[in-house]
Design an enzyme around this catalytic site. Structure first.
Site, PDB file in Angstrom:
ATOM      1  N   CYS A  63     -11.078   1.651   0.090  1.00 11.57           N
ATOM      2  CA  CYS A  63     -10.221   1.702  -0.923  1.00 11.57           C
ATOM      3  C   CYS A  63     -10.772   0.290  -2.138  1.00 11.57           C
ATOM      4  O   CYS A  63     -11.877  -0.477  -1.131  1.00 11.57           O
ATOM      5  CB  CYS A  63      -9.301   0.470   0.000  1.00 11.57           C
ATOM      6  SG  CYS A  63      -8.229   0.551  -0.664  1.00 11.57           S
ATOM      7  N   CYS A  67      -9.281  -6.982   0.267  1.00 13.43           N
ATOM      8  CA  CYS A  67      -8.344  -7.882   1.054  1.00 13.43           C
ATOM      9  C   CYS A  67      -9.243  -7.700   1.797  1.00 13.43           C
ATOM     10  O   CYS A  67      -9.682  -7.555   2.627  1.00 13.43           O
ATOM     11  CB  CYS A  67      -6.950  -6.959   1.216  1.00 13.43           C
ATOM     12  SG  CYS A  67      -6.767  -6.576   0.225  1.00 13.43           S
ATOM     13  N   CYS A  70      -9.009  -6.631   5.545  1.00 13.60           N
ATOM     14  CA  CYS A  70      -9.118  -5.142   5.630  1.00 13.60           C
ATOM     15  C   CYS A  70      -9.523  -3.790   6.257  1.00 13.60           C
ATOM     16  O   CYS A  70     -10.665  -4.528   5.149  1.00 13.60           O
ATOM     17  CB  CYS A  70      -8.297  -4.565   4.241  1.00 13.60           C
ATOM     18  SG  CYS A  70      -7.372  -3.211   5.203  1.00 13.60           S
ATOM     19  N   CYS A 108       5.444   6.409   9.644  1.00 11.37           N
ATOM     20  CA  CYS A 108       5.092   5.689   8.474  1.00 11.37           C
ATOM     21  C   CYS A 108       3.415   6.174   7.989  1.00 11.37           C
ATOM     22  O   CYS A 108       2.847   6.141   9.110  1.00 11.37           O
ATOM     23  CB  CYS A 108       5.262   4.136   8.843  1.00 11.37           C
ATOM     24  SG  CYS A 108       6.067   3.319   9.381  1.00 11.37           S
ATOM     25  N   CYS A 140       9.049   6.448   6.077  1.00 11.00           N
ATOM     26  CA  CYS A 140       7.884   4.956   5.152  1.00 11.00           C
ATOM     27  C   CYS A 140       6.242   5.215   4.766  1.00 11.00           C
ATOM     28  O   CYS A 140       6.111   6.123   5.385  1.00 11.00           O
ATOM     29  CB  CYS A 140       7.626   3.990   5.856  1.00 11.00           C
ATOM     30  SG  CYS A 140       7.561   2.466   5.787  1.00 11.00           S
ATOM     31  N   CYS A 200      10.191  -2.436   2.784  1.00 12.53           N
ATOM     32  CA  CYS A 200       9.707  -1.927   3.830  1.00 12.53           C
ATOM     33  C   CYS A 200       8.571  -3.764   3.657  1.00 12.53           C
ATOM     34  O   CYS A 200       7.605  -3.443   3.272  1.00 12.53           O
ATOM     35  CB  CYS A 200       9.081  -1.353   4.243  1.00 12.53           C
ATOM     36  SG  CYS A 200       7.988  -2.094   5.925  1.00 12.53           S
ATOM     37  N   ARG A 272       9.727  -6.210  12.242  1.00 12.73           N
ATOM     38  CA  ARG A 272       8.727  -5.417  13.409  1.00 12.73           C
ATOM     39  C   ARG A 272       7.194  -6.306  13.682  1.00 12.73           C
ATOM     40  O   ARG A 272       7.229  -6.894  13.016  1.00 12.73           O
ATOM     41  CB  ARG A 272       8.973  -4.287  11.532  1.00 12.73           C
ATOM     42  CG  ARG A 272       7.579  -3.590  12.867  1.00 12.73           C
ATOM     43  CD  ARG A 272       7.715  -2.742  12.050  1.00 12.73           C
ATOM     44  NE  ARG A 272       8.773  -1.131  11.835  1.00 12.73           N
ATOM     45  CZ  ARG A 272       9.610  -1.338  10.990  1.00 12.73           C
ATOM     46  NH1 ARG A 272       8.561  -1.118   9.568  1.00 12.73           N
ATOM     47  NH2 ARG A 272      10.307  -0.361  10.256  1.00 12.73           N
TER      48      ARG A 272
HETATM   49  N1  SAM Z   1      -3.186   0.189   0.551  1.00 13.24           N
HETATM   50  C1  SAM Z   1      -1.887  -0.830   0.653  1.00 13.24           C
HETATM   51  C2  SAM Z   1      -1.558  -1.498   0.654  1.00 13.24           C
HETATM   52  O1  SAM Z   1      -2.033  -2.376   0.445  1.00 13.24           O
HETATM   53  O2  SAM Z   1       0.158  -2.202   0.128  1.00 13.24           O
HETATM   54  C3  SAM Z   1      -1.044   0.195   2.375  1.00 13.24           C
HETATM   55  C4  SAM Z   1      -2.069  -0.151   3.067  1.00 13.24           C
HETATM   56  S1  SAM Z   1      -2.323  -1.619   4.005  1.00 13.24           S
HETATM   57  C5  SAM Z   1      -3.375  -1.089   5.227  1.00 13.24           C
HETATM   58  C6  SAM Z   1      -0.690  -2.407   4.902  1.00 13.24           C
HETATM   59  C7  SAM Z   1      -0.997  -3.807   5.127  1.00 13.24           C
HETATM   60  O3  SAM Z   1      -1.251  -3.764   6.479  1.00 13.24           O
HETATM   61  C8  SAM Z   1      -1.724  -4.726   4.583  1.00 13.24           C
HETATM   62  O4  SAM Z   1      -0.798  -5.082   3.524  1.00 13.24           O
HETATM   63  C9  SAM Z   1      -1.896  -5.873   5.873  1.00 13.24           C
HETATM   64  O5  SAM Z   1      -0.221  -6.597   5.571  1.00 13.24           O
HETATM   65  C10 SAM Z   1      -1.508  -4.811   6.592  1.00 13.24           C
HETATM   66  N2  SAM Z   1      -3.333  -4.900   7.661  1.00 13.24           N
HETATM   67  C11 SAM Z   1      -4.277  -4.617   7.256  1.00 13.24           C
HETATM   68  N3  SAM Z   1      -5.097  -4.844   8.182  1.00 13.24           N
HETATM   69  C12 SAM Z   1      -5.192  -5.478   8.780  1.00 13.24           C
HETATM   70  C13 SAM Z   1      -5.245  -6.520   9.750  1.00 13.24           C
HETATM   71  N4  SAM Z   1      -6.855  -6.355  10.018  1.00 13.24           N
HETATM   72  N5  SAM Z   1      -4.356  -7.300  10.481  1.00 13.24           N
HETATM   73  C14 SAM Z   1      -3.267  -7.239  10.559  1.00 13.24           C
HETATM   74  N6  SAM Z   1      -2.993  -6.929   9.739  1.00 13.24           N
HETATM   75  C15 SAM Z   1      -3.309  -6.183   8.891  1.00 13.24           C
HETATM   76 FE1  SF4 Z   2      -6.968  -0.789   0.446  1.00 17.84          FE
HETATM   77 FE2  SF4 Z   2      -6.365  -2.729   3.081  1.00 17.84          FE
HETATM   78 FE3  SF4 Z   2      -6.073  -3.619   0.325  1.00 17.84          FE
HETATM   79 FE4  SF4 Z   2      -4.510  -1.391   1.144  1.00 17.84          FE
HETATM   80  S1  SF4 Z   2      -4.828  -3.855   2.127  1.00 17.84           S
HETATM   81  S2  SF4 Z   2      -5.003  -2.024  -0.605  1.00 17.84           S
HETATM   82  S3  SF4 Z   2      -5.358  -0.552   2.118  1.00 17.84           S
HETATM   83  S4  SF4 Z   2      -7.799  -2.540   0.744  1.00 17.84           S
END
Ligand code: SAM
Ligand code: SF4
Ligand code: DTB
Length: 324
Positions: A63, A67, A70, A108, A140, A200, A272
């Site tokens: 990606c 973040c 992530c 989801c 979802c 959500c 959730r």
């Molecule tokens: N890329 C899209 C986005 O960011 O909206 C969808 C996928 S992203 C993985 C969805 C959510 O997963 C993030 O907004 C975050 O809240 C959660 N998430 C991702 N990595 C995580 C982690 N290591 N621990 C807890 N929550 C996590």
């Molecule tokens: Fe990309 Fe992860 Fe951020 Fe979603 S949370 S936008 S998958 S880096």
């Protein structure tokens, strides 16, 4: 602030909570907070109705967003993750069928995208949504930023809800994510709502934020009009190779406070218990259910990390007398 009487279930939920009010609730002595939240919960919900949602990664890794939490961000080159192409819709619908057989009512689907782009990959997602709906499950997706015409297509395909998290407070956000703004997130939420799709929307605790940041996240969520239909509360899963790999674990009673405050602020929402549940004892989970959590991610994995054991979940849900 002292103990507040729950508003009658018929009253429209408040969208004007202040950060100070929510912080005071979050910091209420725990026994009073548990009592307050569980009364609100029982006024608005059957406390034994626990939804099971299944989570599936339809496009993993690589990606472009940064973040900090992530594992799927391409900015964290240290993370050992293979980058996959989008999955075949038939395979995804097959996974949904298995999840349904295991008791899930919502499926989801997550993609490691910054935003949706029109073309074959988005066409495939629309096909997945149709397939999941055709099985009588709620659907979802979480695909990043979305434009109005794309939201319309998802709505036409029958999408139940779109997941897009605010993640944390506006003030703390910039410490976690640099490649897009809080306003970008809010704009996407408005696009989703505009297409008549349920929201959500939730966040993460355990990234180094203060109690005030947690209250400010809940204030932003509860200011959405209407409130999000479902609110995932994640605790950080610290993944090796991400900038947050070394963050200390969240104290479970802090999660209980967060769930309780979310329940009081958004009495009708589905709250959730999401990422991080694997690290909770059954006792801590029961406390979360008592104060208002009424949905879980079930199944042995989340997107890229492991989730709770199916057998342990089945035993826990049976012990509390849960029904879907
Ligand atoms: N890329 C899209 C986005 O960011 O909206 C969808 C996928 S992203 C993985 C969805 C959510 O997963 C993030 O907004 C975050 O809240 C959660 N998430 C991702 N990595 C995580 C982690 N290591 N621990 C807890 N929550 C996590
Ligand atoms: Fe990309 Fe992860 Fe951020 Fe979603 S949370 S936008 S998958 S880096
Ligand atoms: C949400 O709030 N949590 C889920 C779902 N929405 C998409 C994702 C959790 C991801 C946890 C880290 C992983 O497994 O990669």
């Amino acid at each position: 602030m002292g103990q507040m009487e729950p508003r009658p279930a018929s009253a429209p939920p408040r969208t004007d909570w202040t950060v100070d009010e929510l912080l005071a609730i979050y910091e209420t002595p725990l026994l009073d907070l548990i009592d307050h939240a569980s009364r609100v919960h029982r006024e608005h919900h059957d406390p034994r109705a626990i939804q099971r949602a299944s989570l599936f990664s339809i496009k993993t890794g690589g990606c472009p967003e940064d973040c900090g939490y992530c594992p799927q961000s391409a900015h964290h080159a240290e993370v050992k993750l293979t980058r996959d192409k989008i999955m075949d819709p038939a395979q995804v619908v097959g996974a949904a069928r298995e999840a349904k057989a295991a008791g899930a009512s919502r499926f989801c689907m997550g993609a490691a995208w910054r935003e949706v782009r029109d073309g074959a990959e988005f066409d495939a997602v629309v096909e997945m949504v149709r397939g999941v709906n055709a099985m009588g499950m709620e659907s979802c997706v979480t695909l990043g930023m979305l434009k109005p015409h794309q939201a319309e297509r998802l709505a036409e395909a029958g999408l139940t809800a779109y997941n897009h998290n605010l993640d944390t407070s506006p003030e703390f956000y910039g410490r976690i994510i640099g490649t897009r703004s809080y306003q970008d997130r809010l704009d996407t939420l408005a696009v989703v709502r505009g297409a008549g799709i349920k929201l959500c929307c939730g966040g993460i605790i355990g990234m180094g934020e203060s109690n005030r940041d947690r209250a400010a996240l809940l204030q932003m969520l509860a200011a959405q009009t209407p409130h999000p239909d479902s609110v995932p509360i994640n605790t950080l899963v610290p993944v090796p190779g991400t900038p947050m790999a070394e963050r200390p674990p969240v104290e479970p009673l802090e999660l209980v406070r967060m769930v309780a405050t979310a329940r009081i602020a958004m009495p009708n929402a589905q709250v959730r218990l999401s990422a991080g549940r694997r690290d909770l004892s059954p006792e801590a989970q029961v406390l979360c259910f008592l104060v208002g959590a009424n949905s879980i991610f079930a199944g042995d994995h989340l997107l890229t990390t492991p989730n709770c054991e199916e057998d342990a979940d089945t035993a826990l849900l049976r012990a509390i007398g849960a029904h879907p």
